[in-house]
Motif scaffolding. Structure first.
Motif, mmCIF file in Angstrom:
data_model
loop_
_atom_site.group_PDB
_atom_site.id
_atom_site.type_symbol
_atom_site.label_atom_id
_atom_site.label_comp_id
_atom_site.label_asym_id
_atom_site.label_seq_id
_atom_site.Cartn_x
_atom_site.Cartn_y
_atom_site.Cartn_z
ATOM 1 N N LEU A 1 -0.511 -7.139 -5.073
ATOM 2 C CA LEU A 1 1.427 -7.037 -6.130
ATOM 3 C C LEU A 1 1.802 -7.832 -7.067
ATOM 4 C CD1 LEU A 1 3.212 -5.083 -2.925
ATOM 5 C CD2 LEU A 1 1.996 -4.615 -4.900
ATOM 6 N N ALA A 2 0.978 -9.241 -6.666
ATOM 7 C CA ALA A 2 1.378 -10.306 -7.343
ATOM 8 C C ALA A 2 1.553 -9.603 -9.033
ATOM 9 C CB ALA A 2 0.700 -11.604 -7.518
ATOM 10 N N GLY A 3 2.136 -10.421 -9.868
ATOM 11 C CA GLY A 3 2.374 -8.941 -11.041
ATOM 12 C C GLY A 3 3.072 -8.024 -11.421
ATOM 13 N N VAL A 4 3.009 -7.695 -10.362
ATOM 14 C CA VAL A 4 3.514 -6.061 -10.403
ATOM 15 C C VAL A 4 4.874 -5.720 -10.609
ATOM 16 C CG1 VAL A 4 3.041 -3.698 -9.481
ATOM 17 C CG2 VAL A 4 1.047 -5.372 -9.355
ATOM 18 N N ARG A 5 4.873 -4.988 -11.214
ATOM 19 C CA ARG A 5 6.717 -4.215 -11.781
ATOM 20 C C ARG A 5 6.843 -3.975 -10.292
ATOM 21 N NH1 ARG A 5 10.376 -0.593 -13.590
ATOM 22 N NH2 ARG A 5 11.699 -1.702 -15.058
ATOM 23 N N GLY A 6 8.161 -4.126 -9.848
ATOM 24 C CA GLY A 6 8.564 -3.367 -8.950
ATOM 25 C C GLY A 6 10.103 -3.508 -9.616
ATOM 26 N N GLY A 7 10.678 -3.378 -10.193
ATOM 27 C CA GLY A 7 12.105 -2.591 -10.789
ATOM 28 C C GLY A 7 12.426 -4.235 -11.979
ATOM 29 N N PRO A 8 13.707 -3.519 -12.687
ATOM 30 C CA PRO A 8 13.673 -4.402 -13.867
ATOM 31 C C PRO A 8 14.060 -5.625 -13.384
ATOM 32 C CG PRO A 8 14.899 -2.425 -13.774
ATOM 33 C CD PRO A 8 14.564 -2.381 -12.503
ATOM 34 N N GLY A 9 12.923 -6.439 -14.400
ATOM 35 C CA GLY A 9 13.297 -8.020 -14.481
ATOM 36 C C GLY A 9 12.518 -8.462 -12.748
ATOM 37 N N MET A 10 12.069 -7.785 -11.840
ATOM 38 C CA MET A 10 11.659 -7.693 -10.895
ATOM 39 C C MET A 10 10.125 -7.616 -10.751
ATOM 40 S SD MET A 10 13.098 -6.913 -6.681
ATOM 41 C CE MET A 10 11.788 -5.266 -7.433
ATOM 42 N N TYR A 11 9.305 -8.449 -10.187
ATOM 43 C CA TYR A 11 7.874 -8.681 -9.863
ATOM 44 C C TYR A 11 7.234 -8.738 -8.570
ATOM 45 C CZ TYR A 11 8.068 -7.219 -15.034
ATOM 46 O OH TYR A 11 8.657 -7.168 -15.665
ATOM 47 N N GLY A 12 6.063 -8.368 -8.675
ATOM 48 C CA GLY A 12 5.678 -8.694 -7.483
ATOM 49 C C GLY A 12 5.757 -10.554 -7.127
ATOM 50 N N LYS A 13 5.253 -11.330 -6.040
ATOM 51 C CA LYS A 13 5.279 -12.777 -5.206
ATOM 52 C C LYS A 13 3.961 -12.710 -5.842
ATOM 53 C CE LYS A 13 7.430 -16.121 -2.519
ATOM 54 N NZ LYS A 13 8.158 -16.488 -1.756
ATOM 55 N N ARG A 14 3.080 -12.187 -4.325
ATOM 56 C CA ARG A 14 1.926 -12.015 -4.246
ATOM 57 C C ARG A 14 0.569 -11.375 -4.058
ATOM 58 N NH1 ARG A 14 1.424 -13.065 2.433
ATOM 59 N NH2 ARG A 14 3.615 -12.496 2.654
ATOM 60 N N ASP A 15 -0.582 -11.154 -3.875
ATOM 61 C CA ASP A 15 -1.005 -10.585 -3.324
ATOM 62 C C ASP A 15 -1.266 -10.945 -1.796
ATOM 63 O OD1 ASP A 15 -1.572 -9.316 -6.000
ATOM 64 O OD2 ASP A 15 -3.660 -10.752 -5.361
ATOM 65 N N VAL A 16 -1.496 -9.118 -0.720
ATOM 66 C CA VAL A 16 -1.649 -9.284 0.756
ATOM 67 C C VAL A 16 -3.138 -8.713 1.141
ATOM 68 C CG1 VAL A 16 -0.502 -9.079 2.768
ATOM 69 C CG2 VAL A 16 0.466 -9.567 0.781
ATOM 70 N N ARG A 17 -3.655 -9.290 2.596
ATOM 71 C CA ARG A 17 -5.047 -8.146 2.621
ATOM 72 C C ARG A 17 -4.872 -8.620 3.989
ATOM 73 N NH1 ARG A 17 -11.367 -9.791 1.580
ATOM 74 N NH2 ARG A 17 -10.999 -11.226 3.617
ATOM 75 N N VAL A 18 -4.700 -7.408 4.636
ATOM 76 C CA VAL A 18 -5.237 -6.574 6.431
ATOM 77 C C VAL A 18 -6.178 -6.739 6.718
ATOM 78 C CG1 VAL A 18 -4.043 -5.850 8.502
ATOM 79 C CG2 VAL A 18 -2.563 -7.304 6.459
ATOM 80 N N ASP A 19 -6.415 -6.969 8.100
ATOM 81 C CA ASP A 19 -8.321 -6.406 8.087
ATOM 82 C C ASP A 19 -7.887 -6.077 9.765
ATOM 83 O OD1 ASP A 19 -10.225 -6.030 5.738
ATOM 84 O OD2 ASP A 19 -9.786 -8.437 6.242
ATOM 85 N N PHE A 20 -8.047 -5.001 10.022
ATOM 86 C CA PHE A 20 -8.575 -4.139 11.804
ATOM 87 C C PHE A 20 -9.036 -3.203 11.734
ATOM 88 C CE2 PHE A 20 -4.906 -0.922 9.034
ATOM 89 C CZ PHE A 20 -5.588 -0.476 10.357
ATOM 90 N N LYS A 21 -9.385 -3.257 13.080
ATOM 91 C CA LYS A 21 -10.288 -1.672 12.940
ATOM 92 C C LYS A 21 -9.769 -0.694 14.417
ATOM 93 C CE LYS A 21 -12.710 -4.939 16.607
ATOM 94 N NZ LYS A 21 -13.550 -5.779 16.951
ATOM 95 N N ILE A 22 -10.445 0.205 14.250
ATOM 96 C CA ILE A 22 -9.893 1.649 15.348
ATOM 97 C C ILE A 22 -10.843 1.750 16.664
ATOM 98 C CG2 ILE A 22 -9.185 4.129 15.006
ATOM 99 C CD1 ILE A 22 -7.479 2.580 12.786
ATOM 100 N N GLY A 23 -9.819 2.136 17.749
ATOM 101 C CA GLY A 23 -11.009 1.543 18.960
ATOM 102 C C GLY A 23 -11.596 2.992 19.148
ATOM 103 N N ARG A 24 -11.670 3.096 20.443
ATOM 104 C CA ARG A 24 -12.245 4.580 21.039
ATOM 105 C C ARG A 24 -10.478 5.925 20.943
ATOM 106 N NH1 ARG A 24 -7.893 3.781 22.343
ATOM 107 N NH2 ARG A 24 -6.793 2.884 24.183
ATOM 108 N N LYS A 25 -11.201 6.764 20.395
ATOM 109 C CA LYS A 25 -9.960 8.056 20.520
ATOM 110 C C LYS A 25 -9.543 8.519 22.544
ATOM 111 C CE LYS A 25 -9.510 12.391 18.884
ATOM 112 N NZ LYS A 25 -10.471 13.812 18.045
ATOM 113 N N GLN A 26 -8.316 7.322 22.145
ATOM 114 C CA GLN A 26 -7.572 7.855 23.242
ATOM 115 C C GLN A 26 -6.514 9.461 22.962
ATOM 116 O OE1 GLN A 26 -7.482 5.956 26.592
ATOM 117 N NE2 GLN A 26 -5.151 5.417 27.145
ATOM 118 N N ILE A 27 -6.618 9.998 23.867
ATOM 119 C CA ILE A 27 -4.726 10.411 23.292
ATOM 120 C C ILE A 27 -4.527 11.081 24.456
ATOM 121 C CG2 ILE A 27 -4.112 12.978 22.398
ATOM 122 C CD1 ILE A 27 -5.929 12.827 20.107
ATOM 123 N N THR A 28 -3.045 10.834 25.158
ATOM 124 C CA THR A 28 -2.249 11.553 26.384
ATOM 125 C C THR A 28 -1.596 12.412 25.681
ATOM 126 O OG1 THR A 28 -2.365 8.981 26.950
ATOM 127 C CG2 THR A 28 -0.934 10.809 27.828
#
Length: 370
Positions: free
Chosen positions: A181-208
Motif C-alpha cells: 500500500l505504500a504510495g497507493v491512492r486511498g482517496g483524494p490526496g491520501m496515499y498509503g504509508k507503508r507495505d505490510v506482510r504477514v505470514d501464518f499457517k492453518i492447523g488441523r481441521k477441527q470443527i465443533t
C-alpha cells in the motif's frame, strides 16, 4: 531521450518533465530497435522503483507504486545490433499528497493469535482512516498460499476489509498476506504509508458442532470424533438470553473472564456478574463456550444459561487447550441467528453474498501458490 553515444532508440513513459503523474501509473521503457541493457528509476529518499524486463529485452515495466510528491530520475542504457550503447535520461514527478493512511490492525498476527490458526480464519484489515478508493486499495492486497484456494475480499465499511476462502482453508496450509500500500491512492490526496506482510499457517481441521435442542457439543478433528461434551445453552425467556445459531469462529481463549448482564445494572431484575474460567469467545455479543460448574446438572438435558454455551470444568479445560483461533464452532436450534457482523460471523454469508461486497467485479481472487 537525451545524451550519450548512438545506439538503439528508447521510448520512456511518462515522458520527460511530466508533472502530477498518478502514483499507480507504471513506468514503461521500450527499445524500438535493439535491446535494453539496464533501466534505473531513482526517487531519492523515496527509493528506487523496481521493475521487470521482458524476455526479449525490449521492454521494461516498473512494479508496485511510486511515492506521492516525488521526483523520479529515469536512466536507461540500450544497445543496438552493432553493439553500440546509448544512455538516455529523463525525469517526471508524481502527484502531491497531503495525508496518508495506514493499516491499524491486521488479523491474524503473532501478537494476538499465534502463528497457527483454524480452518475458518478470515484475514481482517482495519485502516486508520476511511478509504474511498476501494478499488485501488483492493488491487494491492494479495493472498498467497501453499495450496490453491479460491477466495475474495469483502468491505464491511470504509475502514474494514476482510478476506475469506469460498470454503474452509485446507488443513496445514501456509498463508502469506501482502498489503503493498505504500504510495497507493486511498482517496483524494491520501496515499498509503507503508507495505505490510504477514505470514501464518492453518492447523488441523477441527470443527465443533452443537445443538441447543440436543444439548451436546461434538468435536471432530480431521473428520474423526475426538470429544463429546454435554452442554447447556441460552434459556431465552424474558431477557431473550438465546445462544445464536450459526457458524461461529473461536475469537479468543481467555483463562478468566468477568461476565455481566448487558443493559441491566446492579439491583435490577436479571442482573448478574460472574467470574468464569476457561472461556472461548465466539461472538462480540458476549457469547462464550466456558466452564459452568453451577449448571452441570442441566448440561445434556436443558438450557439454563444467559446465552453462553455451558460445559463442565473438565470439558472446558480440554476445550480451551485444544481450540485454535479461527476454529469453526457451529450452533444450531436457536431462534436467534448470528449476524455476519457479530464477531467473526463471516461464514454466515453465502458465497454470492460475500462477493457482492468486493470492489473488484472481475470475479473472486485465485490464491497463488508461494
Amino acid at each position: 531521450m537525451a545524451g550519450g553515444a548512438r545506439g538503439a532508440p528508447v521510448g520512456v513513459s511518462p515522458a520527460d518533465k511530466t508533472p502530477n503523474v498518478p502514483t499507480d501509473q507504471p513506468v514503461v521503457v521500450s527499445a524500438t530497435e535493439g535491446k535494453l541493457k539496464s533501466v534505473q528509476v531513482e526517487g531519492g529518499k523515496a527509493g528506487p522503483l523496481k521493475g521487470i524486463l521482458s524476455s526479449d529485452g525490449t521492454r521494461w515495466r516498473s512494479l508496485g507504486t511510486a511515492r506521492p510528491g516525488t521526483s523520479y530520475a529515469v536512466t536507461t542504457v540500450s544497445v543496438d545490433a552493432a553493439g553500440k550503447q546509448r544512455e538516455t535520461k529523463s525525469a517526471f514527478s508524481t502527484v502531491k499528497g497531503n495525508k496518508t493512511f495506514d493499516i491499524k490492525t491486521i488479523t491474524p498476527n503473532k501478537d494476538d493469535t499465534g502463528l497457527t490458526v483454524g480452518v475458518g480464519m478470515p484475514v481482517m484489515i482495519a485502516f486508520d482512516a476511511p478509504v474511498t478508493d476501494r478499488v485501488s486499495v483492493e488491487r494491492n492486497l494479495s493472498i498467497h498460499s501453499s495450496r490453491p484456494v479460491e477466495g475474495a475480499w469483502h468491505w464491511f465499511d470504509d475502514q474494514h476489509v476482510d478476506f475469506r476462502p469460498q470454503k474452509y482453508w485446507p488443513a496445514h496450509t501456509k498463508v502469506r498476506v501482502e498489503a503493498k500500500l505504500a504510495g497507493v491512492r486511498g482517496g483524494p490526496g491520501m496515499y498509503g504509508k507503508r507495505d505490510v506482510r504477514v505470514d501464518f499457517k492453518i492447523g488441523r481441521k477441527q470443527i465443533t458442532k452443537g445443538s441447543t435442542d440436543e444439548h451436546v457439543l461434538v468435536v471432530r478433528r480431521d473428520g474423526e470424533k475426538v470429544r463429546t461434551m454435554p452442554m447447556s445453552a441460552g434459556q431465552g425467556g424474558q431477557w431473550k438470553y438465546y445462544t445464536t445459531s450459526g457458524v461461529h469462529l473461536a475469537m479468543s481463549r481467555e483463562p478468566v473472564t468477568v461476565m455481566t448482564s448487558p443493559g441491566i445494572g446492579p439491583g435490577q431484575a436479571g442482573y448478574y456478574s460472574l467470574t468464569v474460567y476457561n472461556t472461548v469467545r465466539i461472538s462480540n455479543s458476549g457469547e462464550y463456550v466456558h466452564s459452568a460448574p453451577w449448571s452441570v446438572g442441566s448440561q445434556g438435558n436443558s438450557n439454563v444459561s444467559h446465552g453462553c454455551v455451558n460445559i463442565s470444568p473438565d470439558n472446558a479445560a480440554w476445550f480451551i487447550k485444544n481450540t485454535l483461533i479461527g476454529d469453526p464452532i457451529i450452533i444450531t436450534g436457536s431462534p436467534r441467528k448470528l449476524e455476519p457482523t457479530n464477531g467473526w460471523g463471516h461464514w454466515q454469508e453465502d458465497w454470492p453474498q460475500w462477493l457482492k461486497w468486493s470492489s473488484l467485479k472481475d470475479g473472486p481472487t485465485m490464491i497463488l501458490r508461494h
